[in-house]
Design an enzyme around this catalytic site. Structure first.
Site, short mmCIF file in Angstrom:
data_model
loop_
_atom_site.label_atom_id
_atom_site.label_comp_id
_atom_site.label_asym_id
_atom_site.label_seq_id
_atom_site.Cartn_x
_atom_site.Cartn_y
_atom_site.Cartn_z
N ARG A 27 -9.88 1.55 8.67
CA ARG A 27 -9.50 0.17 8.98
C ARG A 27 -10.54 -0.53 9.82
O ARG A 27 -10.38 -1.73 10.09
CB ARG A 27 -8.18 0.17 9.77
CG ARG A 27 -6.94 -0.04 8.92
CD ARG A 27 -5.75 0.19 9.83
NE ARG A 27 -4.61 -0.60 9.51
CZ ARG A 27 -3.45 -0.10 9.07
NH1 ARG A 27 -3.31 1.18 8.87
NH2 ARG A 27 -2.44 -0.89 8.85
N ARG A 59 10.98 -6.40 4.84
CA ARG A 59 10.88 -5.04 5.35
C ARG A 59 11.49 -4.94 6.74
O ARG A 59 12.14 -3.96 7.08
CB ARG A 59 9.40 -4.61 5.39
CG ARG A 59 9.23 -3.17 5.77
CD ARG A 59 7.82 -2.71 5.55
NE ARG A 59 6.92 -3.19 6.59
CZ ARG A 59 5.60 -3.04 6.54
NH1 ARG A 59 5.03 -2.47 5.50
NH2 ARG A 59 4.84 -3.47 7.52
N ARG A 114 -0.52 -8.58 13.56
CA ARG A 114 -1.05 -7.53 12.67
C ARG A 114 -1.91 -8.14 11.56
O ARG A 114 -2.95 -7.59 11.19
CB ARG A 114 0.11 -6.73 12.06
CG ARG A 114 0.58 -5.61 12.98
CD ARG A 114 2.00 -5.16 12.68
NE ARG A 114 2.26 -4.85 11.29
CZ ARG A 114 1.93 -3.69 10.69
NH1 ARG A 114 1.32 -2.76 11.37
NH2 ARG A 114 2.23 -3.49 9.44
N ARG A 166 11.45 -1.46 11.60
CA ARG A 166 10.26 -0.92 12.25
C ARG A 166 9.99 -1.68 13.53
O ARG A 166 10.11 -2.90 13.57
CB ARG A 166 9.04 -1.04 11.32
CG ARG A 166 8.89 0.14 10.41
CD ARG A 166 7.77 -0.05 9.43
NE ARG A 166 6.49 -0.48 10.02
CZ ARG A 166 5.35 -0.37 9.37
NH1 ARG A 166 5.30 0.17 8.17
NH2 ARG A 166 4.23 -0.79 9.93
N LYS A 203 0.82 -1.22 0.00
CA LYS A 203 0.00 0.00 0.00
C LYS A 203 0.85 1.27 0.00
O LYS A 203 0.61 2.18 -0.78
CB LYS A 203 -0.93 0.05 1.22
CG LYS A 203 -2.00 -1.02 1.25
CD LYS A 203 -3.01 -0.77 2.35
CE LYS A 203 -2.42 -0.71 3.75
NZ LYS A 203 -1.82 -1.98 4.21
P1 AMP Z 1 0.70 0.92 8.76
O1 AMP Z 1 1.95 1.65 8.49
O2 AMP Z 1 -0.46 1.42 7.93
O3 AMP Z 1 0.84 -0.56 8.66
O4 AMP Z 1 0.29 1.22 10.28
C1 AMP Z 1 1.15 0.90 11.35
C2 AMP Z 1 0.37 0.88 12.66
O5 AMP Z 1 -0.21 2.17 12.89
C3 AMP Z 1 -0.81 -0.09 12.70
O6 AMP Z 1 -0.43 -1.40 13.03
C4 AMP Z 1 -1.65 0.55 13.80
O7 AMP Z 1 -1.12 0.31 15.08
C5 AMP Z 1 -1.48 2.03 13.49
N1 AMP Z 1 -2.51 2.49 12.53
C6 AMP Z 1 -2.31 2.94 11.26
N2 AMP Z 1 -3.48 3.25 10.68
C7 AMP Z 1 -4.44 3.00 11.59
C8 AMP Z 1 -5.85 3.10 11.59
N3 AMP Z 1 -6.53 3.53 10.50
N4 AMP Z 1 -6.52 2.74 12.72
C9 AMP Z 1 -5.87 2.32 13.82
N5 AMP Z 1 -4.55 2.17 13.87
C10 AMP Z 1 -3.83 2.50 12.79
#
Ligand code: AMP
Length: 188
Positions: free
Chosen positions: A88, A127, A144, A133, A13
């Site tokens: 989400r 990654r 996740r 990360r 994404k």
């Molecule tokens: P990502 O980089 O999109 O994978 O997001 C990393 C982390 O940020 C996720 O595992 C959540 O802990 C938090 N996060 C990102 N977007 C959201 C969202 N829309 N709702 C809740 N938590 C989020």
């Protein structure tokens, strides 16, 4: 264009969002990136978010919704945006609906990036070794994916019922996948 990118962690994404933002001339808004920036800046939002992120859990809807509401009010997002990683949860969908309705706007499409689990696990491992990360450890990664299946995968059907869903094969070279997305959006 007002777009949402949907897909499990590791689907690509973020990579696609950056490319599409350039192609479509809209800001890519990644909630994960905004949370990570807040964590590294040590803000209150960052401190709240970090404990959830480190566990592979979602940050609570109220916190996430408030952050997105503020971001979407910025001038660069008035004519279009690409949301990467939001909504989400069903509660986030409702909040986005309210924000769009208040602006008299609508989503043009929800692009679902599809990838099989084995490929996702491979990508996440890569990654983890490249980006370090804090939420990319093996246990947290698995969690996740579970959280995605439970809380976010149902949004695929929801947007499909609304006639907004475009499923795109996320496997292949990065530019190929971008090309497929632009093609389903009629911008290829
Ligand atoms: P990502 O980089 O999109 O994978 O997001 C990393 C982390 O940020 C996720 O595992 C959540 O802990 C938090 N996060 C990102 N977007 C959201 C969202 N829309 N709702 C809740 N938590 C989020």
């Amino acid at each position: 264009m007002r777009l949402v990118l949907l897909g499990p962690p590791g689907a690509g994404k973020g990579t696609q969002a950056a490319r599409l933002a350039t192609e479509l001339d809209v800001p890519a808004i990644s909630t994960g990136d905004i949370f990570r920036a807040n964590v590294s800046e040590g803000t209150e939002l960052g401190r709240t978010a970090q404990s959830y992120m480190d566990e592979g859990e979602y940050v609570p809807d109220e916190v996430t919704n408030a952050m997105v509401r503020e971001r979407l009010m910025a001038e660069d997002a008035t004519d279009g945006f690409l949301l990467d990683g939001y909504p989400r949860t069903p509660a986030q969908v409702e909040e986005l609906d309210r924000m769009l309705a208040a602006a008299g706007a609508e989503l043009d499409a929800v692009v679902q990036l599809t990838v099989d689990t084995e490929e996702v696990v491979k990508r996440l491992a890569q990654r983890a070794s490249e980006q370090h990360r804090s939420d990319d450890g093996e246990e947290v990664q698995r969690h996740r994916l579970e959280v995605y299946e439970k809380q976010t995968a149902p949004l695929v059907d929801l947007y499909d019922r609304r006639g907004k869903l475009c499923a795109v094969d996320g496997l292949g070279k990065v530019p190929e996948v971008t090309g497929r997305i632009l093609a389903v959006l009629g911008r290829g």
